[in-house]
Write an enzyme that holds these catalytic residues in place. Structure first.
Site, PDB file in Angstrom:
ATOM      1  N   GLU A 129     -10.659   8.544  -9.753  1.00 28.69           N
ATOM      2  CA  GLU A 129     -11.810   7.657  -9.879  1.00 28.69           C
ATOM      3  C   GLU A 129     -12.700   7.740  -8.644  1.00 28.69           C
ATOM      4  OE1 GLU A 129     -10.356   4.233 -12.980  1.00 28.69           O
ATOM      5  OE2 GLU A 129     -10.030   3.827 -10.851  1.00 28.69           O
ATOM      6  N   CYS A 153       1.181   0.736  -0.617  1.00 28.35           N
ATOM      7  CA  CYS A 153       0.742  -0.534  -0.041  1.00 28.35           C
ATOM      8  C   CYS A 153       0.876  -1.612  -1.114  1.00 28.35           C
ATOM      9  CB  CYS A 153      -0.696  -0.428   0.451  1.00 28.35           C
ATOM     10  SG  CYS A 153      -0.907   0.781   1.781  1.00 28.35           S
ATOM     11  N   CYS A 156      -2.240  -2.982  -3.154  1.00 30.91           N
ATOM     12  CA  CYS A 156      -3.204  -1.998  -3.652  1.00 30.91           C
ATOM     13  C   CYS A 156      -2.777  -1.453  -5.010  1.00 30.91           C
ATOM     14  CB  CYS A 156      -3.340  -0.862  -2.640  1.00 30.91           C
ATOM     15  SG  CYS A 156      -4.515   0.418  -3.134  1.00 30.91           S
ATOM     16  N   GLY A 214      -5.730   7.636  -2.617  1.00 30.91           N
ATOM     17  CA  GLY A 214      -5.035   8.529  -1.709  1.00 30.91           C
ATOM     18  C   GLY A 214      -5.254   8.220  -0.241  1.00 30.91           C
ATOM     19  N   GLU A 215      -4.443   8.840   0.592  1.00 27.25           N
ATOM     20  CA  GLU A 215      -4.534   8.759   2.054  1.00 27.25           C
ATOM     21  C   GLU A 215      -5.221  10.028   2.545  1.00 27.25           C
ATOM     22  OE1 GLU A 215      -4.859   8.659   5.684  1.00 27.25           O
ATOM     23  OE2 GLU A 215      -3.908   6.800   4.967  1.00 27.25           O
ATOM     24  N   SER A 246     -11.202   6.597   6.024  1.00 33.54           N
ATOM     25  CA  SER A 246     -10.333   5.430   6.166  1.00 33.54           C
ATOM     26  C   SER A 246      -8.879   5.861   6.061  1.00 33.54           C
ATOM     27  CB  SER A 246     -10.649   4.404   5.074  1.00 33.54           C
ATOM     28  OG  SER A 246      -9.741   3.321   5.126  1.00 33.54           O
ATOM     29  N   LEU A 269      -5.892  -1.998   8.374  1.00 31.95           N
ATOM     30  CA  LEU A 269      -4.954  -2.710   9.245  1.00 31.95           C
ATOM     31  C   LEU A 269      -4.175  -3.791   8.483  1.00 31.95           C
ATOM     32  CD1 LEU A 269      -3.932  -2.961  12.158  1.00 31.95           C
ATOM     33  CD2 LEU A 269      -5.731  -4.652  12.549  1.00 31.95           C
ATOM     34  N   HIS A 270      -4.861  -4.850   8.087  1.00 30.29           N
ATOM     35  CA  HIS A 270      -4.356  -5.869   7.166  1.00 30.29           C
ATOM     36  C   HIS A 270      -3.279  -6.803   7.727  1.00 30.29           C
ATOM     37  CE1 HIS A 270      -6.770  -3.623   4.449  1.00 30.29           C
ATOM     38  NE2 HIS A 270      -5.935  -2.598   4.403  1.00 30.29           N
ATOM     39  N   ASN A 345      -8.980  -8.358  -4.068  1.00 31.68           N
ATOM     40  CA  ASN A 345      -9.455  -8.135  -5.426  1.00 31.68           C
ATOM     41  C   ASN A 345      -8.268  -8.053  -6.380  1.00 31.68           C
ATOM     42  OD1 ASN A 345     -12.384  -7.806  -4.915  1.00 31.68           O
ATOM     43  ND2 ASN A 345     -11.694  -6.086  -3.659  1.00 31.68           N
ATOM     44  N   CYS A 388     -12.386  -2.766  -3.910  1.00 32.72           N
ATOM     45  CA  CYS A 388     -11.387  -2.280  -2.964  1.00 32.72           C
ATOM     46  C   CYS A 388      -9.983  -2.658  -3.417  1.00 32.72           C
ATOM     47  CB  CYS A 388     -11.674  -2.883  -1.591  1.00 32.72           C
ATOM     48  SG  CYS A 388     -10.515  -2.396  -0.307  1.00 32.72           S
TER      49      CYS A 388
END
EC number: 2.1.1.192
Length: 414
Positions: A129, A153, A156, A214-215, A246, A269-270, A345, A388
């Protein structure tokens, strides 16, 4: 995907119609030149007999037509000889990935479900996507770097989909090409119209963020090559200050990214304490916060003019206390930084809720008073699961139960 007349529209582009099944004797699709860098375009020309001093000129011509003009047919390349155009058309195509679904949010956000061919006969194709977020003065395209994700995560949606493989550089660039095609963002094209589209400047896609599926730093080579193609001034021309990568914290690759590529950097970070971040962002168990922050302090491309963005999702009762805000300020000492506070979200099956607005504003005020910009990111594209943390490439629509659950979660946040 949830879609109601008052909140979202769903469209399938003409070129996105499902391809017919190929019989055993059907010819394989021609390889596409879309997304290739100059070296690979040169190799493609070499394969059809264009060699020597002529090849460099032809590479420049192809580059101009593909990336600056957005050509979809070799016949458009009027300054290329008819003979070479015929040779190119016989060996290659300018095909983009298939658009399986296009959705437009009530706020103008657009999401494309794109399909890349299977790697081997008999295997499933790969779906990813890509999201376009328009504002009055800019248009940001959020691109994916992997099919699925391996980070898991906990907040996510993408993390619920297993990692299949890294995208190639060409597949990353192709996402930008599709977006510009659909928006008419090339010279001489009819520009898209609709709510929220940029009204300033002459481009609709002005910024790229590697914040999709993805990372990116686990697909480092592809991301590096893609950025070089995207930032080339003779083509797509997106300067590296308009490209943000990111990462959730792949520490060994952060310095390399700054030294070799030099885009803007964002850190997912979070959390400000290892115990909580281990739960929210499991890669923290391998690269804890202290190591991550040291990598940020020494990031070669960082400066007061090129601050590192720290992304912080606001989770009700989890990481949103005033003590968390003060700890975040202390953690960022010595780093040229800004903080993006992201209201959580919702997505079907999640255990988390978004912090209430009073809590978010209090958190933002503490950070701002300490001298850090701390904008609260306005949720965009929630109604089409484009916000997000909501991306997931499965093409199946949500079940009725999932749609009702999502509507209930969104209603609670309003």
């Amino acid at each position: 995907m949830m879609s109601t007349p008052e909140t979202a529209t769903e469209a399938t582009a003409p070129e996105a119609a499902p391809a017919p099944s190929l019989g055993a004797d059907a010819p394989a699709p021609l390889p596409s030149l879309i997304g290739l860098d100059r070296d690979k375009l040169g190799a493609a020309l070499d394969a059809i007999g264009v060699r020597g001093s002529d090849r460099r000129m032809r590479v420049n011509q192809l580059w101009h037509w593909i990336y600056l003009r957005g050509a979809t047919d070799f016949a458009e390349m009027t300054n290329v000889s008819k003979h070479l155009r015929a040779d190119l058309a016989a060996a290659y195509s300018l095909a983009r990935p298939e658009i399986v679904m296009e959705q437009v949010s009530q706020d103008g956000t657009r999401k494309w479900l794109l399909r890349f061919p299977a790697d081997h006969p008999g295997e499933r194709p790969h779906d990813i996507e890509t999201v376009y977020i328009p504002e009055s003065d800019r248009g940001t395209l959020c691109v994916s770097s992997q099919v699925g994700c391996t980070l898991n995560c906990s907040f996510c949606h993408t993390g619920t989909q297993r990692l299949v493989r890294n995208l190639t550089a060409a597949e990353i660039v192709a996402q930008v090409m599709v977006a510009r095609d659909r928006l008419g963002d090339y010279p001489g094209r009819d520009r898209a119209t609709g709510p929220g589209l940029p009204t300033e400047g002459d481009r609709l896609v002005t910024n790229i963020v590697f914040m999709g599926m993805g990372e990116p730093l686990y697909a480092y080579d592809s991301v590096k090559e893609a950025i070089e193609t995207l930032s080339d001034g003779d083509g797509l021309g997106l300067g590296k200050r308009r490209i943000t990568v990111s990462t959730s914290g792949v520490v060994p690759e952060i310095e390399r990214l700054g030294a070799e590529v030099g885009p803007m950097l964002a850190i997912s970070l979070h959390a400000v304490r290892d115990k909580l971040r281990d739960e929210l962002v499991p890669i923290n168990k391998k690269y804890p916060i202290a190591e991550l922050m040291e990598a940020c302090r020494t990031y070669p491309a960082a400066s007061n003019a090129k601050r590192i963005t720290f992304e912080y999702v606001m989770l009700k009762g989890v990481n949103d206390s005033p003590a968390d805000a003060r700890a975040l300020v202390k953690l960022l000492e010595g780093v040229p930084a800004k903080i993006n506070l992201i209201p959580f979200n919702p997505w079907p099956g999640t255990q988390y809720e978004c912090s209430d607005w009073e809590t978010i504003e209090r958190f933002s005020d503490i950070v701002f008073r300490a001298g850090y910009a701390s904008p609260v990111r306005t949720p965009r594209g929630r109604d089409i699961l484009a916000a997000c943390g909501q991306l997931k490439s499965e093409s199946e629509k949500l079940s009725a139960r999932e749609r009702l659950a999502l509507r209930a979660m969104m209603a609670q946040d309003e």
